[in-house]
Design an enzyme around this catalytic site. Structure first.
Site, PDB file in Angstrom:
ATOM      1  N   CYS B 246       0.898  -1.306  -0.070  1.00 18.24           N
ATOM      2  CA  CYS B 246       0.066   0.064   0.008  1.00 18.24           C
ATOM      3  C   CYS B 246       0.836   1.285   0.042  1.00 18.24           C
ATOM      4  CB  CYS B 246      -1.045   0.106   1.208  1.00 18.24           C
ATOM      5  SG  CYS B 246      -2.333   1.000   1.000  1.00 18.24           S
ATOM      6  N   HIS B 330      -3.766  -5.130  -0.091  1.00 15.85           N
ATOM      7  CA  HIS B 330      -3.416  -5.368   1.234  1.00 15.85           C
ATOM      8  C   HIS B 330      -3.572  -6.949   1.183  1.00 15.85           C
ATOM      9  CE1 HIS B 330      -3.128  -1.935   3.784  1.00 15.85           C
ATOM     10  NE2 HIS B 330      -4.118  -1.434   2.590  1.00 15.85           N
ATOM     11  N   GLU B 332      -2.343  -9.094   3.196  1.00 13.80           N
ATOM     12  CA  GLU B 332      -2.588  -9.586   4.617  1.00 13.80           C
ATOM     13  C   GLU B 332      -3.868  -9.467   4.977  1.00 13.80           C
ATOM     14  OE1 GLU B 332      -1.828  -6.714   3.927  1.00 13.80           O
ATOM     15  OE2 GLU B 332      -2.601  -5.252   5.262  1.00 13.80           O
TER      16      GLU B 332
END
Ligand SMILES: Nc1ncnc2c1ncn2[C@@H]1O[C@H](COP(=O)(O)OP(=O)(O)O)[C@@H](O)[C@H]1O
Ligand SMILES: Nc1ncnc2c1ncn2[C@@H]1O[C@H](COP(=O)(O)OP(=O)(O)O)[C@@H](O)[C@H]1O
Ligand SMILES: [Mg+2]
Ligand SMILES: [Mg+2]
Lengths: 1061, 351
Positions: B246, B330, B332
Site C-alpha cells: 500500500c 493488502h 494480509e
C-alpha cells in the site's frame, strides 16, 4: 474460448414441484440469452409450457418433451448438437445428464458437456466420493458413511450413536432425508429411501449449528470468487429451502466469514467446478469449528436467490463460463466493471419459504431436513426488523407481519418452539408477548440471539402501544422503520388503515427508493433495480413516468399460482416496452424471470400490498396499473386502488368487482338468462342445511374471492356440511360462504379469451379430461377439445360473448363452464389472465397476453379467427403433484387444488400427446403391471373394456377384492391382492414396496373427505414408493384406451415449430 | 443523545451519538466491506479519518478483547482505534458472538472515540465518492469543533512505533519500516519463519543487522513522504529482498521515479479485483487508498505485476533484476479476502 461449439442442447427441469420451482426457469432463460449472445444455436428440452424459457422468442428450438434419457437421446440423435448444458435444469436435468453420460450416449454422439465436468458432478453427488475429495484437502465434513442397505445403515448408526442424520445421494430438496432418533425411525426411513436410491448416507447429527451457504463461481482458468454468502436464521436441521435465510451473513465475524470463503474456494477448485455452484456449511456457534454439508455443482434455488439478492447474474455468467470464457474477460452489466468481483451489499435480504400445508389432509405440519415449501419470497431493506416484516407480508398468507395477526393458537408453546413447524416464527413472537426471555427462546430454538432480539424489538413496539402509549410522530417513524405496515399499526391502535396513512402524510413519513448496484455506491451505477426503505433521507430513483404501466406480479409460487402468471407478466412487460412505453414491475419472488431487472425499465422488488404499491405509484406517477397478469393477488387490489383514485388500465374496476362478487355476478347472469349452478350465499348453518336439502346433495361449499379453491369442499350430507361450514368460516370472514348445487358426471371446460370494448378478439376452449369436481388446476386439459359436442361449444361461445359485452371487458379473461347433456352452466369468471393462458397461447401459436396487453394500452385490435379444426395436432396439459414430499397427505384430487405444477405436450392425436404428458410428470412407460381398485360399481363397469384390452396385450393385472371378483366374473385374468387392513398375503402394500407394480389405479368411492383407510393406505404407499397413481376414473379410461394404441416409437420426436400451422 | 455529521461542503446529517460523547473532526471516508469493523477501526491507515461503513448493520458480533501477546494471534490491527470517528446506519442493540468481550458502543466509549448512527450511509457515500476528499465533523451535544485536515499533518509520525519492537523467531531478520503498520502484515511475515524488527520509519538502523526489508502500509498522501526516497534507494542498492504494501508500494514507486496521482474514485472496499500479469490469474483483494501509481511513469526496471480489473490502475510492482516486489492492495487482508497471501510466499522465495 471453445470456438467449435455452434449448437447446444439445454435440459430444463420439467414441471414445477416441491424442491424444483421457478428458479430453473430463471436460470435456463439466462443461459439461453447468454448462448444466443455468442451466436450459438440453442435447443431447449422442457415440457413445462408455462415457463418463459419455452417462449418462442428465446431458444431457437423448443421440444415440449419429457426430460428422460429415452426422449433426450432421440432428440440428440435428431439435432446432433456440439454441446449440452446439464446444470441449468435442477436435479431433473442433472440426473438425466448423468445417465446419458453413463450410458455412453453423449460420447457416442460426440457431445461435449459444457461447464462443470461430469466427473466433478459425480464427486459432489456421490457422498462417499465427496467426502474422500474433502479429505484430500484436509476439509472437515460430518462423520459419515455411505451405505447400500438398511442393515449397514443401522450398524453404522449404532457405531456413532443416535440421533443420526439420514441423507440421500442424487436427491434434492432433502427428499427422504431426516433425523433418526432411534432404530425404528432409521429402519423405516432407510426402507423408503432405498425404493428410489441405491445409496444413502448416515452421518453425525449437527442440529443447532449455524447453517451458512456460499455461492461460488469458477472459470476454466481457475479464477474463483464467492458472489454471496447467506446465513440461515433456522439453524442446521431445517433445510435451507425451509429456513428463513438472510444475505449477507449477520452473526459471522470477519475471520469466520473469510475462513469459510477460503475453504469454499479451495473445495471448488479441488473439485474442478466450471461455472456456478453452492456450498453449504455447518458452523459451530461456540467456536470456529465447521463442517462442509454439501456442494451443489449446478445452479440451485440458492443461486437464484443470490442473483436477486446481489444483482449479480449468476446463471448468465455461468453459461458464459461454460462456453469457455474467463471471469476476468466478462463484465458486470450494472457498473460495467469486471465480472470478476464480489458484490458489496448495503442492504439486507430476507428470504422466507411459503408453505401450503393447510391445504392437505393428514399432512404433518412439522418441518425439517426435507423440503415441503412450495415457494418463497425475498424482502430487501436496511435493517432486519423491517425486512423480516416485509417478507412475512409478501407471503400472502394473511399474516400482517410479526404482530397484529389472528391469535396464534398452540397446544404447548414449548412444543411449537422445539418442534419446528411452518408457524414456529409466530410461536417465537408469542413467547415474547408472554414475557419469556430471549435466552429461554434460544434454548428451545437455537435461533441466534441476534435474530431473536430483533424479533423482540418489533414485539416491544406492539406492547408499548398495547399499554396505551400514544402513536406520536416519533413512535410512528420508529414503527415504520421496524417494518410495521399501516394496517398493522391500525390493528394495534384500533384505528383504521387510512387514518394511519393520513398521520404519515401529515408527518411526511414515506419510504425512500434505494437502488441495488452491487458496489454499495462505491461507483456510479445505472440499473433500475429498486426497493423501498424507511431508513434513509433520499431517493436514488427520482424519475417520473407519465407513460409507465406498473405491472403487478404474482408474488410467491404457491398452489394455484405459479410460473404461468410470471410468463404473463414478462410478456406483458415486453409488449409494453415494444409499444414504446415504460414498463415497471413490482414483484417479490426470487424464483422468477419477472424479477430480472433487465426485463423491465424498472423493477421494484417489493410487497404487493395496497400500501406499498400506492407509495410507488405516488413516486412514479405512472399512466396506471396493469392488474390482470399476476393472478389473484393484484386482482384483489383493484377495487381499493380504484376507490383511492389510482389509475387502472384495462377493464373497469366496477366490472372486475361485478365478476368477482358472486351475487353481483349471478344477478347479471340471471338478467342475461345464462344458466349457473343453483347457489346461495349463507351466513348461518340452519339456512345452509335448508338450502342444501332443497337443491339436493351433493353441494359445494366455497368462500368467494379466492384462487385455487381454498377451503372448498363437497358435502354429501348434513353432517359433512356442518363440519365444513366451520372450516370455511375462518378462511375469509369478510365474505359469506357460498353453497351451490354440485353436478356429478358433468363435463368441465375452460374458456380463455381477450376482449376489447366488450367484443371478443380471440378465444380458446379447452376441455377437461376429468369430470367437474377436480379443480381446474389439477385437471388434464385438452386443446382442441376432442369429446365435446359442437352444440356445447356453440353455447359456450354465445354465453361468453354476452358476458364479455356486459362486463365491457378490455383485456384477458377466463370463464369456467360445466356442461351436462348439452346444457352449459357458468361456474366462475375471472377478468384476468388465467392459469391456462400460456398453454392456449403456445398451443394455438397466438400470444393471448401480447394481444391483451395491447388492448389494455388502448391499441385497437382486429378480431383474430383461430381455425381450430385446421390444427393438425392435439395438446394435452397434465398436472404435476408433489405428494411424495408431503408425508401423510392423501394423494387424491378434488375441488381443492393440490398440484404444484404442470406440463403440456403436443401430439398428432390425443393419445400421443396424453402419454407424452404423463411420462413428463413421471409415469413409467410401457406399463407392464397394473394394480386396480376401481371403487364404485359404475366405475368398475366403465373401466371393464379398457382393462380387458390391457390384459389382452399382456399387461399383468392385479386387483383388490371387489374389483378382482368383478374382473373374474367378466373373465379378465387377474391376481387378487389383499387390502392393507386384511394384513394377509399376497398384500397390496408388499407388492408396491417390492416395486413389482408400474401403475396404480385407485378410484375413491366419492368426493367426500373421510376416505376409507384402505384406499388411503394404497394411495399413500404408491406415492411413498414412487409408483405412478391415478385416482380419477376418466383419466384411467383415457389411459386404458391410449396404452394399447401406443408404442415408444409412436411417440414422435417433433419440436414445437414442427407442429406450428 | 443527538448528534450531527457536518461536511465541509455544508451538508449536514442528523443521527444519534454512540461511543464516547465527544465531538470529533477529520477526513470523512467510507469502506464497502460487509464485515471487519474491529479490524478496520484499528488500521492506522484510518488515522485522522472518520470512517463510514456502507453496510448498514454494524456491531452484530461485538468486539473481541485484545490481550494476545503473540502477534500472529491478535484480533486487532493495532493497539487502539485509529479512526477519529465512526459513521454507520444502524448500531446493533445487542451483539452475539462467542468471541466478543464487549459491544461496539462500549469499545468506542473505552477508546474515547465517538460514533454516529442512523445516518443514510448510502446517500453520504454517493457524496464522498464524487468529492476527492471531504472534511467533516461529528458534533455531539452541539459542542462544535473545527474542521481538521489530517493531510496537512505528517500522519506517519503519529502512527509509527516509538521504539523498535521485535516479533517472532527466525534465522533471518526483516527490518520493517513502520509507517503505521497493521499487525497482520507483521504476522504474515513472522508466520513464514522470519524475525521481524519493527522500527519507527525514521529510525537510525545502522547498527541493526537485517536480511530483508518491509515497507508497511500507512495513512496519507504518498507524495508527502518523498523524503523517504534516499533511504529506500539505499535499500535498493543493498540488493536485499524488499516488500512494499500500500503506502510502502507507493513510496517504492516514487523513490524509483514513478509518479502517483489521486484517483477519480478511490478504492475503499474488500472486493477489488486485480489480475496478476505474470500468471494472468485474478484475485479479490482488500484495498483502501485514494492515490495510485501512474502506470505510464513506471521506470523501465520494473514490471507492472498486478493491475486492477475495474479501472486498469497499477496494483503491484516487481523489479526485473532485484528481489523487490510490492502491492497496492493488502495481501494480509484483515479485514477482507485472503486470496493473495501468496505475495508473502513470493517475498520469502526472494531469500
Ligand atoms: N449432519 C447433519 N446434521 C443436522 N442437519 C443436517 C445435517 N446434514 C444436513 N442437515 C440439514 O439437512 C438439510 C438438507 O441437507 P442437504 O445435504 O443440503 O440436502 P439437499 O441436497 O436437499 O440440500 C440441510 O439444509 C441441513 O439443514
Ligand atoms: N357446481 C359445481 N358442480 C360440479 N363441480 C364444480 C361446481 N362448481 C365448481 N366445481 C369444481 O370445483 C372446481 C373449483 O371451483 P372454482 O369456482 O373454479 O374455484 P377456483 O376459484 O379455486 O377456481 C372447479 O374447477 C370444478 O371442477
Ligand atoms: Mg442443501
Ligand atoms: Mg376455477
Amino acid at each position: 474460448m471453445t470456438k467449435k461449439i455452434k449448437k447446444v442442447v439445454i435440459l430444463g427441469s420439467a414441471a414445477i414441484k416441491i424442491g424444483e420451482a421457478g428458479e430453473f426457469d430463471y436460470s435456463g432463460s439466462q443461459a439461453i440469452k447468454a448462448l444466443k449472445e455468442e451466436g450459438v444455436k440453442t435447443i431447449l428440452i422442457n415440457p413445462n409450457i408455462a415457463t418463459i424459457q419455452t417462449s418462442d422468442y428465446l431458444a431457437d428450438k423448443v421440444y415440449l418433451l419429457p426430460v428422460t434419457v429415452e426422449f433426450v437421446e432421440k432428440i440428440l440423435k435428431k439435432e446432433n448438437p456440439d454441446g449440452i448444458l446439464l446444470s441449468f435444469g435442477g436435479q431433473t436435468a442433472l440426473n438425466c445428464g448423468l445417465e446419458l453420460y453413463d450410458q455412453g450416449i453423449l460420447k457416442k454422439h460426440g457431445i461435449k458437456v459444457l461447464g462443470t465436468p461430469v466427473e466433478t458432478i459425480r464427486n459432489t453427488e456421490d457422498r462417499e466420493k465427496f467426502n474422500n475429495s474433502l479429505n484430500e484437502i484436509q476439509v472437515k465434513y460430518p462423520k459419515s458413511k455411505a451405505v447400500g442397505s438398511v442393515e449397514e445403515a443401522h450398524a453404522f448408526a449404532e457405531e456413532i450413536g443416535y440421533p443420526v442424520m439420514l441423507r440421500i445421494a442424487y436427491a434434492l430438496g432433502g427428499l427422504g432425508s431426516g433425523v433418526c432418533r432411534n432404530k425404528k425411525q432409521l429402519i423405516d426411513r432407510a426402507g423408503k429411501a432405498f425404493s428410489y436410491t441405491t445409496q444413502i448416507l448416515i452421518e453425525e447429527w449437527l442440529g443447532g449449528w449455524k447453517e451458512v451457504e456460499y455461492e461460488v463461481v469458477r472459470d476454466k482458468y481457475d479464477n474463483c470468487i464467492t458472489v454471496c454468502n447467506m446465513e440461515n436464521v433456522d439453524p442446521l436441521g431445517i433445510h435451507t429451502g425451509e429456513s428463513i435465510v438472510v444475505a449477507p451473513s449477520q452473526t459471522l465475524s470477519n475471520s469466520e466469514y473469510h475462513k469459510l470463503r477460503e475453504i469454499g474456494i479451495r473445495v471448488i477448485r479441488h473439485l474442478g467446478v466450471v461455472g456456478e455452484c453452492n456450498i453449504q456449511y455447518a458452523l459451530d456457534p461456540f467456536s470456529e469449528d465447521y463442517r462442509v454439508i454439501e456442494v451443489n455443482a449446478r445452479l440451485s434455488r440458492s443461486s437464484a436467490l443470490a442473483s436477486k439478492a446481489t444483482g449479480y447474474p449468476l446463471a448468465f455468467i455461468a453459461a458464459k463460463l461454460g462456453m469457455g470464457y474467463g471471469l476476468h474477460e466478462l463484465s458486470n452489466a450494472i457498473t460495467e466493471t469486471s465480472a470478476f468481483f464480489e458484490p458489496a451489499l448495503d442492504y439486507i435480504v430476507v428470504k422466507m419459504p411459503r408453505w401450503d400445508l393447510k391445504k392437505f389432509r393428514n399432512v404433518s405440519r412439522r418441518i425439517g431436513s426435507a423440503m415441503k415449501s412450495v415457494g418463497e419470497v425475498m424482502a430487501i431493506g436496511r435493517n432486519f426488523e423491517e425486512t423480516l416484516q416485509k417478507a412475512i407480508r409478501m407471503l400472502g398468507t394473511g399474516a400482517k407481519g410479526l404482530v397484529a395477526n389472528e391469535k396464534f393458537v398452540t397446544a404447548s408453546l414449548e412444543d411449537s418452539l422445539t418442534k419446528p413447524s411452518d408457524e414456529r416464527l409466530f410461536a417465537v413472537v408469542d413467547a415474547f408477548k408472554q414475557g419469556y426471555s430471549i435466552d429461554w427462546v434460544y434454548d428451545l430454538t437455537k435461533i441466534d440471539v441476534w435474530f431473536l432480539n430483533k424479533i423482540k424489538n418489533v414485539v416491544d413496539v406492539c406492547l408499548r402501544l398495547n399499554d396505551g402509549e400514544t402513536l406520536d410522530e416519533e413512535l410512528l417513524l420508529t414503527a415504520k422503520k421496524m417494518g410495521y405496515s399501516d394496517e398493522q399499526l391500525a390493528v394495534v391502535t384500533q384505528k383504521d388503515e387510512e387514518e394511519i396513512y393520513k398521520m404519515r402524510q401529515e408527518a411526511n413519513i414515506h419510504p425512500f427508493i434505494k437502488q441495488i448496484d452491487t458496489v454499495a455506491a462505491e461507483y456510479p451505477a445505472k440499473t433500475n433495480y429498486l426497493y423501498l426503505t424507511y431508513e434513509g433521507i433520499e431517493d436514488d430513483y427520482t424519475e417520473k413516468h407519465r407513460d409507465a404501466a406498473i405491472i403487478l406480479g404474482g408474488g410467491p409460487y404457491r398452489i394455484g399460482s405459479s410460473v404461468e402468471f410470471d410468463w404473463c407478466c414478462v410478456i406483458a412487460g415486453k409488449t409494453v416496452r415494444e409499444s414504446g412505453k415504460t414498463a415497471i414491475m413490482i414483484n417479490c419472488n426470487p424464483e422468477t424471470v419477472s424479477t430480472d431487472y433487465d426485463e423491465f425499465d424498472a423493477l421494484f422488488f417489493e410487497e404487493l400490498t395496497f400500501e406499498t404499491v400506492r407509495e410507488i405509484y405516488n413516486k412514479v406517477d405512472p399512466e396506471g396499473f396493469i392488474l390482470s397478469m399476476g393472478g389473484q393477488i393484484p386482482n384483489n387490489l383493484a377495487v381499493r386502488l380504484h376507490e383511492n383514485g389510482l389509475r387502472i388500465l384495462g377493464t373497469e374496476t366496477k366490472y372486475i368487482d361485478r365478476a368477482e362478487n358472486r351475487s353481483h355476478f349471478s344477478a347479471m347472469l340471471d338478467d342475461l338468462e345464462i344458466k349457473q349452478p343453483k347457489w346461495k350465499a349463507l351466513t348461518d348453518t340452519a339456512s345452509a342445511l335448508k338450502f342444501s336439502s332443497n337443491v339436493g346433495y351433493p353441494v359445494l361449499i366455497r368462500p368467494s374471492y379466492v384462487l385455487s379453491g381454498a377451503a372448498m369442499a363437497v358435502a354429501t350430507g348434513d353432517t359433512e356440511l356442518k363440519k365444513f361450514l366451520q372450516a370455511a368460516a375462518d378462511v375469509s370472514k369478510e365474505y359469506p360462504v357460498v353453497i351451490s348445487k354440485f353436478y356429478e358426471n358433468a363435463k368441465e371446460l375452460e374458456f380463455d379469451a381477450v376482449a376489447q370494448d366488450g367484443k371478443i378478439i380471440c378465444y380458446a376452449i379447452s376441455e377437461h379430461v376429468e369430470n367437474a369436481g377436480v379443480h381446474s388446476g389439477d385437471a388434464t386439459l385438452v386443446l382442441p377439445p376432442q369429446r365435446t359436442y359442437f352444440e356445447t361449444e356453440r353455447q359456450i361461445r354465445k354465453t361468453s360473448a354476452k358476458i364479455a359485452k356486459n362486463l365491457n371487458i378490455n383485456g384477458p379473461f377466463n370463464i369456467q363452464y360445466i356442461a351436462k347433456n348439452n346444457e352449459v352452466r357458468v361456474i366462475e369468471c375471472n377478468l384476468r389472465a388465467s392459469r391456462s393462458f400460456p398453454f392456449v397461447s403456445k398451443t394455438l401459436n397466438k400470444n393471448f397476453i401480447e394481444i391483451a396487453t395491447k388492448v389494455i394500452l388502448g391499441k385497437k385490435q382486429e378480431k383474430i379467427r383461430i381455425p381450430l379444426y385446421d390444427y393438425e395436432y392435439v395438446a394435452v396439459k397434465a398436472p404435476q403433484f408433489s405428494f411424495t414430499r408431503l408425508r401423510g397427505a392423501d394423494p387424491a384430487t378434488g375441488v381443492e387444488m393440490s398440484s404444484t405444477g404442470e406440463v403440456a405436450c403436443l401430439g398428432d392425436n390425443f393419445h400421443e400427446a396424453f402419454i407424452k404428458a404423463l411420462i413428463s410428470v413421471g409415469f413409467k412407460f410401457p406399463v407392464k403391471s397394473i394394480l386396480i381398485s376401481s371403487g364404485p360399481v359404475e366405475s368398475k363397469a366403465e373401466l371393464l373394456d379398457g382393462i380387458k384390452a390391457l390384459s389382452d396385450m399382456g399387461t399383468s393385472i392385479y386387483a383388490t377384492g371387489g374389483t378382482s371378483d368383478f374382473l373374474k366374473k367378466h373373465d379378465v385374468p387377474n391376481k387378487m391382492l389383499y387390502w392393507p387392513l386384511d394384513e394377509k398375503q399376497p398384500g397390496v402394500v408388499e407388492y408396491l414396496k417390492k416395486g413389482s407394480i408400474d401403475l396404480v389405479i385407485n378410484i375413491p368411492k366419492n368426493y367426500n373427505e373421510d376416505e376409507l383407510t384402505n384406499d388411503y393406505t394404497i394411495r399413500r404407499t404408491a406415492v411413498d414408493y414412487a409408483v405412478p397413481l391415478i385416482t380419477n376414473r376418466q383419466v384411467a379410461m383415457r389411459l386404458f384406451e391410449a396404452l394399447p394404441k401406443t408404442t415408444i416409437d409412436s411417440l414422435k420426436i417433433k419440436s414445437w415449430d414442427e407442429y406450428k400451422v | 443523545m443527538n448528534a450531527k455529521l457536518i461536511l465541509e461542503n455544508g451538508m449536514s446529517f442528523e443521527g444519534k451519538a454512540f461511543g464516547a460523547p465527544v465531538s470529533t473532526s477529520g477526513e470523512v471516508v467510507f469502506n464497502t466491506g460487509m464485515v471487519g469493523y474491529p479490524e478496520a477501526l484499528t488500521d492506522p491507515s484510518y488515522y485522522g479519518q472518520i470512517l463510514t461503513f456502507t453496510y448498514p448493520l454494524i456491531g452484530n458480533y461485538g468486539v473481541p478483547q485484545e490481550t494476545e501477546e503473540d502477534i500472529t494471534k491478535r484480533r486487532w490491527e493495532s493497539p487502539r482505534i485509529q479512526a477519529f470517528g465512526f459513521i454507520i446506519s444502524n448500531l446493533s442493540d445487542v451483539h452475539s458472538h462467542w468471541d466478543a468481550d464487549m459491544s461496539l458502543d462500549e469499545w468506542l466509549k473505552k477508546e474515547g472515540i465517538p460514533g454516529i448512527t442512523g445516518i443514510d450511509t448510502r446517500a453520504l457515500t454517493k457524496v464522498l465518492r464524487e468529492s476527492g476528499t471531504m472534511l467533516g465533523k461529528i458534533v455531539v451535544n452541539d459542542q462544535d469543533v473545527d474542521f481538521y485536515d489530517p493531510n496537512k499533518d505528517l500522519l506517519i509520525e503519529k502512527v509509527t512505533v516509538k521504539e523498535p519492537i521485535e516479533h517472532g523467531e527466525g534465522d533471518k531478520n526483516i527490518l520493517l519500516l513502520d509507517f503505521g503498520c497493521k499487525n497482520s502484515i507483521i504476522a504474515n511475515v513472522v508466520k513464514r519463519g522470519f524475525k521481524v524488527i519493527q522500527v519507527p520509519y525514521n529510525y537510525d538502523y545502522s547498527n541493526i543487522k537485517y536480511d530483508g526489508i518491509v515497507l508497511s502500509s500507512g495513512p496519507g498522501d504518498p507524495a508527502q513522504y518523498i523524503f523517504m526516497k534516499d533511504k529506500i534507494n539505499a535499500f535498493m542498492k543493498e540488493r536485499k529482498p524488499m516488500l512494499g504494501i500500500c503506502l510502502g508500494h507507493q513510496l517504492l514507486a516514487l523513490s524509483s521515479g514513478a509518479k502517483t496521482y489521486k484517483l477519480g474514485y478511490g478504492h475503499r472496499s474488500q472486493n477489488q479485483p486485480v489480475i496478476d500479469r505474470l500468471s494472468s490469474r485474478a484475485y479479490v483483494t482488500t484495498q483502501n487508498h485514494g492515490y495510485a501509481v501512474d502506470t505510464k511513469t513506471i521506470p523501465s526496471g520494473w514490471i507492472s505485476w498486478f493491475e486492477n480489473l475495474n479501472d486498469g490502475t497499477n496494483e503491484g510492482l516487481w523489479h526485473k533484476n532485484l528481489p523487490i516486489l510490492s502491492t497496492q492492495f493488502h495481501p494480509e487482508a484483515m479485514p477482507g479476502p485472503v486470496d493473495t497471501g501468496f505475495v508473502f510466499d513470493e517475498f520469502k522465495r526472494c531469500f
